[in-house]
Design a protein around this motif. Structure first.
Motif, PDB file in Angstrom:
ATOM      1  N   GLU A  55      57.149  24.750  36.132  1.00  0.00           N
ATOM      2  CA  GLU A  55      56.503  23.440  36.062  1.00  0.00           C
ATOM      3  C   GLU A  55      55.309  23.356  37.012  1.00  0.00           C
ATOM      4  O   GLU A  55      54.340  22.674  36.738  1.00  0.00           O
ATOM      5  N   MET A  56      55.384  24.065  38.144  1.00  0.00           N
ATOM      6  CA  MET A  56      54.350  23.960  39.173  1.00  0.00           C
ATOM      7  C   MET A  56      53.146  24.864  38.928  1.00  0.00           C
ATOM      8  O   MET A  56      52.070  24.593  39.427  1.00  0.00           O
ATOM      9  N   ILE A  57      53.329  25.953  38.193  1.00  0.00           N
ATOM     10  CA  ILE A  57      52.226  26.891  37.998  1.00  0.00           C
ATOM     11  C   ILE A  57      51.873  27.014  36.524  1.00  0.00           C
ATOM     12  O   ILE A  57      52.690  26.753  35.653  1.00  0.00           O
ATOM     13  N   THR A  58      50.660  27.389  36.294  1.00  0.00           N
ATOM     14  CA  THR A  58      50.223  27.654  34.932  1.00  0.00           C
ATOM     15  C   THR A  58      50.581  29.095  34.606  1.00  0.00           C
ATOM     16  O   THR A  58      50.161  30.009  35.290  1.00  0.00           O
ATOM     17  N   ARG A  87      61.734  25.003  37.757  1.00  0.00           N
ATOM     18  CA  ARG A  87      60.890  24.224  38.680  1.00  0.00           C
ATOM     19  C   ARG A  87      59.590  24.963  38.977  1.00  0.00           C
ATOM     20  O   ARG A  87      58.516  24.368  38.978  1.00  0.00           O
ATOM     21  N   LEU A  88      59.686  26.281  39.210  1.00  0.00           N
ATOM     22  CA  LEU A  88      58.497  27.084  39.468  1.00  0.00           C
ATOM     23  C   LEU A  88      57.539  27.045  38.275  1.00  0.00           C
ATOM     24  O   LEU A  88      56.334  26.873  38.436  1.00  0.00           O
TER      25      LEU A  88
END
Length: 123
Positions: A16-19, A13-14
């Motif tokens: 997916e949220m950050i580049t 999940r992390l």
């Protein structure tokens, strides 16, 4: 939304949220005794180590007891904290030499003990 996408682990999940941008910085080829000291990383940087052959002792000052890493282990330093990797012998290691390759730096020493091969990268 499928059931499998709703029940992702926190790391997936992390990510997916950050580049996430990774770069290989160093390829290590040491013979014991050896030691590498890493200072605090820049803000937003998470160094990681991949042990490909041999083993290493991880020390994180103020963050817990030393831990042994084995071939196949991947260590991600989430907070970029200072840390030390060493062979565990307590013997003063010979100085490592560095040489540039196409897209990374190779670090080697002249130690004749148990070999360590690892990669150091950052995200």
């Amino acid at each position: 939304m499928t059931a499998s996408s709703r029940q992702q682990d926190w790391l997936s999940r992390l990510l997916e949220m950050i580049t996430v941008k990774g770069r290989l910085e160093l390829r290590c080829a040491y013979g014991a005794p050896w030691q590498v000291v890493y200072e605090d990383s820049e803000p937003g940087e998470m160094p990681y180590h991949v042990v490909m052959r041999g083993s290493a002792i991880l020390e994180t000052p103020g963050l817990g007891a030393p831990q042994r890493l084995q071939a196949g282990d991947v260590l991600l330093m989430l907070h970029g904290s200072e840390h030390v990797l060493h062979d565990g012998s307590g013997i003063t290691p010979p100085k490592a030499s560095y040489r540039d390759e196409l897209n990374l730096v190779v670090s080697e020493n002249t130690g004749g003990g148990e070999p360590l091969e690892c990669s150091v990268a950052a995200s």
